[in-house]
Write a protein that holds these residues in place. Structure first.
Motif, PDB file in Angstrom:
ATOM      1  N   ASN A 190       0.794  -1.232   0.000  1.00  0.00           N
ATOM      2  CA  ASN A 190       0.000   0.000   0.000  1.00  0.00           C
ATOM      3  C   ASN A 190       0.825   1.281   0.000  1.00  0.00           C
ATOM      4  O   ASN A 190       0.348   2.331   0.390  1.00  0.00           O
ATOM      5  N   PHE A 191       2.071   1.207  -0.480  1.00  0.00           N
ATOM      6  CA  PHE A 191       2.813   2.433  -0.767  1.00  0.00           C
ATOM      7  C   PHE A 191       2.349   2.956  -2.122  1.00  0.00           C
ATOM      8  O   PHE A 191       1.934   2.172  -2.976  1.00  0.00           O
ATOM      9  N   PRO A 192       2.458   4.263  -2.376  1.00  0.00           N
ATOM     10  CA  PRO A 192       2.115   4.762  -3.706  1.00  0.00           C
ATOM     11  C   PRO A 192       3.130   4.258  -4.736  1.00  0.00           C
ATOM     12  O   PRO A 192       4.296   4.019  -4.401  1.00  0.00           O
ATOM     13  N   PRO A 193       2.701   4.101  -5.989  1.00  0.00           N
ATOM     14  CA  PRO A 193       3.635   3.668  -7.044  1.00  0.00           C
ATOM     15  C   PRO A 193       4.794   4.651  -7.188  1.00  0.00           C
ATOM     16  O   PRO A 193       4.665   5.840  -6.899  1.00  0.00           O
ATOM     17  N   LYS A 194       5.925   4.124  -7.657  1.00  0.00           N
ATOM     18  CA  LYS A 194       7.133   4.921  -7.827  1.00  0.00           C
ATOM     19  C   LYS A 194       7.739   4.575  -9.187  1.00  0.00           C
ATOM     20  O   LYS A 194       7.699   3.423  -9.600  1.00  0.00           O
ATOM     21  N   ARG A 195       8.294   5.560  -9.891  1.00  0.00           N
ATOM     22  CA  ARG A 195       8.967   5.327 -11.178  1.00  0.00           C
ATOM     23  C   ARG A 195      10.444   5.058 -10.944  1.00  0.00           C
ATOM     24  O   ARG A 195      11.124   5.830 -10.272  1.00  0.00           O
TER      25      ARG A 195
END
Length: 112
Positions: free
Chosen positions: A71-76
């Motif tokens: 449930n962490f936000p997506p990261k590039r």
């Protein structure tokens, strides 16, 4: 180290998943492997990259159970969308060793 309450810990959704696909990630600055992980029907499949090349090949990861924060936000990362954080511990050389259940558990099981 700051203490946290149990309520804070429960905000972090940590699940067991099964690696269904793995491939080298040569575009990453540090050698890494792209993973697609099945977390069961509640969470579904998610992708990530992980710096695991010291102890694991892409082929050796397919079918393996791993533990990840879902449930962490997506990261590039080098243009790749990383959607979960696979958990590990550094060995004596600071290389990642994966955390995993030591008995058979269902895919999607939540850590508590």
């Amino acid at each position: 180290m700051d203490e946290i309450g149990f309520e804070d810990f429960m905000k972090v959704d940590i699940r067991v998943g099964e690696v269904v696909e793995a491939e080298p990630f040569p575009e990453a600055r540090v050698p890494a492997i792209k993973l697609k992980i099945d977390f069961g029907p509640e969470v579904g499949e998610r992708q990530t990259s992980a710096q695991l090349t010291a102890h694991y090949s892409a082929d050796s990861l397919v079918g393996r159970r791993v533990v990840a924060v879902v449930n962490f936000p997506p990261k590039r990362i080098a243009g790749f969308r990383s959607e979960v954080l696979v958990l590990g511990v550094p060995d004596g050389e600071d290389e990642v060793v994966l955390l995993a259940p030591d008995s058979e558990v269902p895919v999607g099981g939540r850590v508590f």
